[in-house]
Motif scaffolding. Structure first.
Motif, PDB file in Angstrom:
ATOM      1  N   TYR A   1      39.768  37.458  25.760  1.00  0.00           N
ATOM      2  CA  TYR A   1      41.111  37.822  26.219  1.00  0.00           C
ATOM      3  C   TYR A   1      41.276  39.325  26.090  1.00  0.00           C
ATOM      4  CZ  TYR A   1      46.148  38.707  25.990  1.00  0.00           C
ATOM      5  OH  TYR A   1      47.403  39.222  26.191  1.00  0.00           O
TER       6      TYR A   1
ATOM      7  N   ASP B   1      33.497  41.142  39.007  1.00  0.00           N
ATOM      8  CA  ASP B   1      34.602  41.080  39.957  1.00  0.00           C
ATOM      9  C   ASP B   1      34.122  41.535  41.330  1.00  0.00           C
ATOM     10  OD1 ASP B   1      36.275  40.229  37.976  1.00  0.00           O
ATOM     11  OD2 ASP B   1      37.177  42.188  37.609  1.00  0.00           O
TER      12      ASP B   1
ATOM     13  N   SER C   1      43.666  36.846  35.781  1.00  0.00           N
ATOM     14  CA  SER C   1      44.300  38.102  35.376  1.00  0.00           C
ATOM     15  C   SER C   1      45.688  38.197  35.985  1.00  0.00           C
ATOM     16  CB  SER C   1      43.458  39.310  35.796  1.00  0.00           C
ATOM     17  OG  SER C   1      43.379  39.407  37.200  1.00  0.00           O
TER      18      SER C   1
ATOM     19  N   LYS D   1      34.558  45.514  31.533  1.00  0.00           N
ATOM     20  CA  LYS D   1      36.013  45.389  31.692  1.00  0.00           C
ATOM     21  C   LYS D   1      36.551  46.575  32.479  1.00  0.00           C
ATOM     22  CE  LYS D   1      36.627  42.798  27.405  1.00  0.00           C
ATOM     23  NZ  LYS D   1      35.203  42.735  27.070  1.00  0.00           N
TER      24      LYS D   1
ATOM     25  N   THR E   1      44.247  39.508  30.839  1.00  0.00           N
ATOM     26  CA  THR E   1      43.053  38.935  31.449  1.00  0.00           C
ATOM     27  C   THR E   1      42.439  37.895  30.514  1.00  0.00           C
ATOM     28  OG1 THR E   1      42.595  41.024  32.586  1.00  0.00           O
ATOM     29  CG2 THR E   1      40.819  39.429  32.472  1.00  0.00           C
ATOM     30  N   TYR E   2      42.179  36.702  31.053  1.00  0.00           N
ATOM     31  CA  TYR E   2      41.539  35.617  30.320  1.00  0.00           C
ATOM     32  C   TYR E   2      40.217  35.309  31.026  1.00  0.00           C
ATOM     33  CZ  TYR E   2      46.436  35.073  28.935  1.00  0.00           C
ATOM     34  OH  TYR E   2      47.717  35.293  28.501  1.00  0.00           O
ATOM     35  N   LYS E   3      39.142  35.226  30.256  1.00  0.00           N
ATOM     36  CA  LYS E   3      37.834  35.083  30.874  1.00  0.00           C
ATOM     37  C   LYS E   3      36.951  34.149  30.045  1.00  0.00           C
ATOM     38  CE  LYS E   3      34.115  37.953  32.796  1.00  0.00           C
ATOM     39  NZ  LYS E   3      33.546  39.318  32.869  1.00  0.00           N
ATOM     40  N   THR E   4      36.193  33.313  30.746  1.00  0.00           N
ATOM     41  CA  THR E   4      35.219  32.414  30.123  1.00  0.00           C
ATOM     42  C   THR E   4      33.880  32.592  30.823  1.00  0.00           C
ATOM     43  OG1 THR E   4      36.924  30.782  29.600  1.00  0.00           O
ATOM     44  CG2 THR E   4      34.641  30.033  29.586  1.00  0.00           C
ATOM     45  N   ASP E   5      32.831  32.810  30.047  1.00  0.00           N
ATOM     46  CA  ASP E   5      31.483  32.935  30.594  1.00  0.00           C
ATOM     47  C   ASP E   5      30.537  32.019  29.821  1.00  0.00           C
ATOM     48  OD1 ASP E   5      31.576  35.268  32.609  1.00  0.00           O
ATOM     49  OD2 ASP E   5      32.564  36.107  30.854  1.00  0.00           O
TER      50      ASP E   5
ATOM     51  N   LYS F   1      37.952  33.308  35.505  1.00  0.00           N
ATOM     52  CA  LYS F   1      38.764  34.446  35.092  1.00  0.00           C
ATOM     53  C   LYS F   1      40.158  34.323  35.691  1.00  0.00           C
ATOM     54  CE  LYS F   1      39.048  39.499  35.381  1.00  0.00           C
ATOM     55  NZ  LYS F   1      38.402  40.734  35.882  1.00  0.00           N
TER      56      LYS F   1
END
Length: 788
Positions: A376, A208, A436, A175, A414-418, A434
Motif C-alpha cells: 500500500y 503500469d 489507485s 512506484k 495505491t493498493y497492489k498485489t504481486d 492494482k
C-alpha cells in the motif's frame, strides 16, 4: 557364571550412562536484553577438539542441549554482528544446568573484499538495460550523477532524454514519482541510497501501461549490513552561487529487525535564463528572462522491516520532503521596428513551497518457489505558489501589474498485489492486481492592480479545477526458457475513470478507458557470447493533471502557458531488436508509433502580440532509433563504454491548420570512462555530443557536455572525498520555431562550470551481505540480497 557376570556388568554400565544423561539450557541476549535468535551455540568437551553438538537459538533467544553425558564442557556462542563468547568450564553432573549469555556488539570490522575502481556492471536484456552500482566506486553524489552512467541518457538542465525521446517516466522501486518535478528529483535524491538503475525500454505487463517512452526505474538499497552502521555527508559547491548540503543516515539489522533513518538539508543555487526573439507583423520582440533561485530542501525518511519467520516479513517506510523555493526573474522585453524601440522591464517573483508525505506499509511471503507481496502506498503532495508580475521603473508601454495565487494538492492511494511462482529455473509465471485513486485540487486566483494600487480579483482568469481518477489493473506474465531460447509474454488490463470539474463554470468532463495492453519478448543465444532479443509492448500516455487544467499562467508580460481540458490519451506500439555481447549492450534498433501524440505547440496572437504554449493531440509520431555500444576496456587501464545513437523523429497532423509535418535525423555520441590515477585516486569523465533534434515543435542545434570527477578514500575507506567539475562546455540550448505565423528563436541557458566537493564518512559495523553463515539465517540474508 562368567557369562552372567559379564552380562550384568554391561547392563549396570548402560543403566549408569542412562542415568547420567543431562540437559543444558539458557538464553542469548544483547546488552539491551533483546533476545538474539539464530545464534550458533556449540558445545565442546574439554580436552577434545571436535564439537559434541550444536544448536541454534529460537525466536526468544533460547537454546537447549539434551542427553549430555557427565563431564567438563565449554559452550561457545556466536552470532553475526556480535562478539563471540565462551563460557567458563562447566562441571556437568546434575540433571539440569542453566547458562545464559549476554553478547556485546562487534566493534572490530571484519576484513572485507572491497572491489575498487570497478565501474557499474551493465547488462542488456530483451526488455531493459540494467546498470548495477553495488560494486562501483565511481563518483556519485545524487541521482543526476547516477543517471549519467546509463548509456544513451542525456541530461540538459534537469531534463532527461534517451534516443531523442524526452517523455521518460522515473520510478522509485517501481512506484510512480509523477507528483514530483524531474529536476528536483534528480538533484535531491542521494546516490548512496541507490543500488541500481533500470532503463526499461520495453516494459512488461508487471509495469503500469502509462507512458510512451522508456521507464527509468531507480532501485534503492535495502539495509544489507548486519549490525548498526551509517554515514554522514557534507557537500559544498558553486553553481552560479555557493551552495551546501548535509545529510546523515543510520541503519541497523540484528536478528529479525531491520530499521533505517535518514535526514538531509540542502540549500541549492541555480540559474535558468531564457531569450525569445520573434517577429510580430513588422515588429521584433526580444524577451529576455534571467532567473536565479535558491531552493531549500529538507527531507526525513524512516523504514522498519520485521522478519516474522524465514518466509514472512512485514514493514513500513515513510518520507517527508519539503522544498521552499523563492526566485525573482528579471524580464526585459524590447519591441523594435524601423522607427522606434520600446523597452518594458518587469520582475516576476515566485514563492513556491512543496510538501510531500509518503507512507508505504507492506507484507511479503517468500520461499524457494513463491513470492507474494501486498503493498500500500499513500502520497500527500501539497503545492503553494504566489506569483507577482510587476513593472519595474517606467515605460512607454502600458502594463497592469498582476498577481497569481496557485495552490494544488494531490492525494494518491495505491493498493497492489504481486505474486510470482517459480516452477523451476526454466519456467515461472507471475500475476497481480492494482487499484489507485488520485484526488487533485488546483486553485488559481488571478488579480490585476487598478489605478489606485489595489489588486482586483479577475474571475474570468481564475478557476478551481478538481480531478478524481481511479485506475484498476490486472496482469499476468509467463517466462519460459528452452535450450537456447527464452520467451516472456504478458497481458495487462487497465480501466481508468477520470472526472474533471471546473468549479467556476460548473462544467464537468468524464473519461473512461478500458483496454488490454499486450507485451512480449523472445531471446536466442547465437553463440556463447552473442545473443539476440526481440521485444514488443503496447502502452498508453494519459494527460497530466496540470495539462488538463484550463489555467492561464504568465511567465512574462507576453508569454504564458495554457491548459487544455479536451486532451485525449495517446497510444504507442513499440518494437525493439537487440544484439548483446556477453549480456552487455552492443547493437539496438527500435521503432515507436504513437497515435494522438501529446504535443506541446507554440501559438502567437498578432493582435495582442502574446505567445502561448499548450498541449494538444497530434495525429501521429514516429521514432526510429539505431544504437551502437562499445566497451573501453581494450584501452590499457581504462574502463567504461562509448556509443553512437542515430535517431529520426517525425511529428505529423493533417488536422491542424496549417498542416504540421516535422521530421529530423540526429546523431548522438556519448561516453563514460574511469581511470585509476596514482595514489589510488579514482578519476571519471563523461561526455556527450548531439547534432541537434526536435524538442516538440522546437528544432534545436547541436549540444555537448563534459563532466569530470575524482575521488579518494581515507581512514580504511571510511572517509571518501569527491570533487566534481560539471558543465565544462559553455553551450546553451538554441532552437527555432517556424510554424504558421510563429517565426522565433529560443535560447535557454543554465548554470555552468559548477564545482562540488563532498565528504562522506561511514561508521559502525561493516558486516556485508556476502558474509557466509552456516545457520538458518542464511536464507534470510539471501532474501535481503535478492530484494535489493
Amino acid at each position: 557364571m562368567k557369562f552372567k557376570l559379564t552380562f550384568l556388568t554391561v547392563a549396570l554400565f548402560i543403566t549408569a550412562v542412562t542415568i547420567a544423561q543431562n540437559t543444558i539450557n539458557g538464553t542469548i541476549t544483547d546488552t539491551l536484553e533483546t533476545p538474539l535468535s539464530f545464534a550458533n551455540i556449540i558445545l565442546y568437551e574439554v580436552g577434545k577438539e571436535e564439537a559434541v553438538t550444536g544448536v541454534i537459538s529460537n525466536d526468544n533467544g533460547a537454546f537447549i542441549f539434551e542427553n549430555i553425558a557427565n563431564g567438563i564442557y565449554v559452550i561457545e556462542v556466536s552470532v553475526l554482528g556480535f562478539e563471540t563468547k565462551k563460557s567458563d568450564e562447566l562441571q556437568l553432573s546434575e540433571s539440569n544446568l542453566k547458562v545464559d549469555f549476554t553478547l556485546q556488539e562487534e566493534t572490530q570490522n571484519l576484513d572485507e573484499v572491497v572491489v575498487k575502481s570497478k565501474r557499474p556492471q551493465i547488462k542488456q536484456t530483451a526488455e531493459k538495460l540494467i546498470v548495477n552500482l553495488e560494486n562501483s566506486d565511481m563518483v556519485n553524489t545524487n541521482l543526476q550523477d547516477v543517471v549519467k552512467k546509463v548509456p544513451g541518457i542525456i541530461l540538459t538542465n534537469g531534463n532527461v532524454s534517451y534516443a531523442g525521446q524526452g517523455n521518460i517516466r522515473i520510478l522509485i522501486n517501481g512506484k510512480t514519482t509523477d507528483y514530483m518535478d524531474t529536476a528536483s528529483l534528480l538533484r535531491d535524491l542521494p546516490a548512496d541510497n541507490i543500488s541500481k538503475v533500470e532503463l526499461i525500454q520495453q516494459p512488461g505487463s508487471e509495469y503500469d501501461a502509462e507512458g510512451a517512452g522508456p521507464i527509468l526505474n531507480i532501485i534503492l538499497k535495502n539495509n544489507v549490513k548486519l549490525g548498526t552502521h551509517g554515514n554522514v555527508k557534507q557537500m559544498v559547491g558553486y553553481e552560479n552561487r555557493f551552495e551546501y548540503a548535509t545529510s546523515a543516515s543510520v541503519a541497523s539489522y540484528k536478528n529479525k529487525l531491520n530499521w533505517q533513518l535518514s535526514a538531509g538539508y540542502r540549500k541549492s543555487t541555480s540559474r535558468d535564463d531564457l531569450t525569445l526573439s520573434r517577429k510580430v507583423l513588422d515588429d521584433t520582440y526580444k524577451q529576455t528572462s534571467k532567473s536565479a533561485f535558491d531552493p531549500i530542501i529538507i527531507n526525513v525518511g524512516a523504514g522498519l522491516d520485521y522478519y516474522l519467520t524465514e518466509q514472512h516479513s512485514i514493514g513500513v517506510s515513510g518520507r517527508i520532503v519539503n522544498s521552499d523555493s523563492d526566485r525573482i526573474s528579471n524580464n526585459n522585453t524590447t519591441i523594435s521596428n524601423p522607427t522606434s524601440d520600446i523597452t518594458l522591464l518587469t520582475d516576476n517573483s515566485f514563492d513556491r513551497n512543496r510538501n510531500i508525505k509518503s507512507l508505504n506499509p507492506y507484507y511479503e511471503f517468500k520461499d524457494d518457489k513463491n513470492k507474494l507481496v501486498l503493498d500500500y502506498n499513500f502520497v500527500d503532495y501539497g503545492y503553494d505558489n504566489e506569483n507577482n508580475l510587476f513593472q519595474v521603473g517606467t515605460s512607454q508601454l502600458p502594463y497592469d501589474n498582476r498577481r497569481y495565487f496557485q495552490d494544488a494538492s494531490y492525494k494518491i492511494n495505491t493498493y497492489k498485489t504481486d505474486y510470482k511462482r517459480t516452477v523451476n529455473e526454466n519456467f515461472s509465471w507471475n500475476a497481480g492486481a492494482k487499484f489507485s485513486d488520485v484526488e487533485s485540487d488546483s486553485d488559481l486566483q488571478s488579480l490585476t492592480e487598478d489605478d489606485e494600487g489595489v489588486f482586483q480579483f479577475q474571475p474570468a482568469e481564475s478557476n478551481r479545477f478538481l480531478v478524481d481518477e481511479t485506475i484498476v489493473a490486472l496482469y499476468s506474465k509467463l517466462n519460459v526458457k528452452v535450450d537456447k531460447w527464452s520467451f516472456s509474454g504478458g497481458l495487462r488490463w487497465e480501466e481508468s475513470d477520470t472526472e474533471g470539474t471546473a468549479t467556476t463554470t460548473g462544467e464537468t468532463r468524464t473519461r473512461k478507458i478500458s483496454k488490454l495492453f499486450p507485451s512480449a519478448s523472445v531471446s536466442r543465444e547465437i553463440t556463447e557470447e552473442i545473443s539476440a532479443n526481440l521485444a514488443y509492448s503496447y502502452r498508453i500516455r494519459r494527460p497530466s493533471y496540470s495539462s488538463l487544467n484550463s489555467f492561464v499562467y504568465f511567465y512574462d508580460p507576453f508569454t504564458f502557458e495554457e491548459g487544455n481540458p479536451n486532451l485525449k490519451p495517446a497510444f504507442t506500439n513499440s518494437y525493439q531488436f537487440n544484439l548483446t555481447y556477453e549480456n552487455q549492450p552492443f547493437f539496438n534498433i527500435s521503432y515507436r508509433e504513437t497515435s494522438d501524440q501529446l504535443f506541446e505547440i507554440i501559438t502567437q496572437n498578432d493582435t495582442s502580440a502574446e505567445t502561448s504554449r499548450t498541449m494538444i493531440n497530434l495525429a501521429k509520431n514516429e521514432n526510429w532509433n539505431f544504437s551502437l555500444f562499445a566497451p573501453l576496456s581494450f584501452i590499457n587501464g581504462l574502463d567504461g563504454y562509448t556509443g553512437v545513437i542515430a535517431n529520426h523523429n517525425r511529428y505529423a497532423s493533417e488536422n491542424l491548420d496549417p498542416e504540421l509535418d516535422l521530421s529530423k535525423w540526429s546523431i548522438t555520441w556519448f561516453t563514460s570512462a574511469e581511470y585509476e590515477l596514482p595514489w589510488e585516486i579514482n578519476s571519471e569523465i563523461s561526455g556527450y555530443y548531439t547534432s541537434g533534434g526536435l524538442e516538440g515543435i522546437i528544432e534545436y542545434e547541436w549540444l555537448a557536455g563534459i563532466d569530470i570527477a575524482i575521488s579518494k578514500s581515507f581512514l580504511d575507506d571510511k572517509l571518501k572525498v569527491s570533487l566534481e567539475y560539471e558543465e565544462l562546455i559553455q553551450r546553451p540550448f538554441t532552437g527555432s520555431v517556424s510554424y504558421d505565423n510563429v517565426d522565433a528563436t529560443v535560447v535557454s541557458n543554465w548554470a555552468r562550470n559548477n564545482v562540488f566537493l563532498q565528504l562522506n564518512y561511514s561508521f559502525g559495523s561493516k558486516f556485508g551481505k556476502d558474509k557466509k553463515r552456516g545457520n538458518a539465517s542464511k536464507e534470510e540474508q539471501d532474501r535481503i540480497k535478492q530484494d535489493n
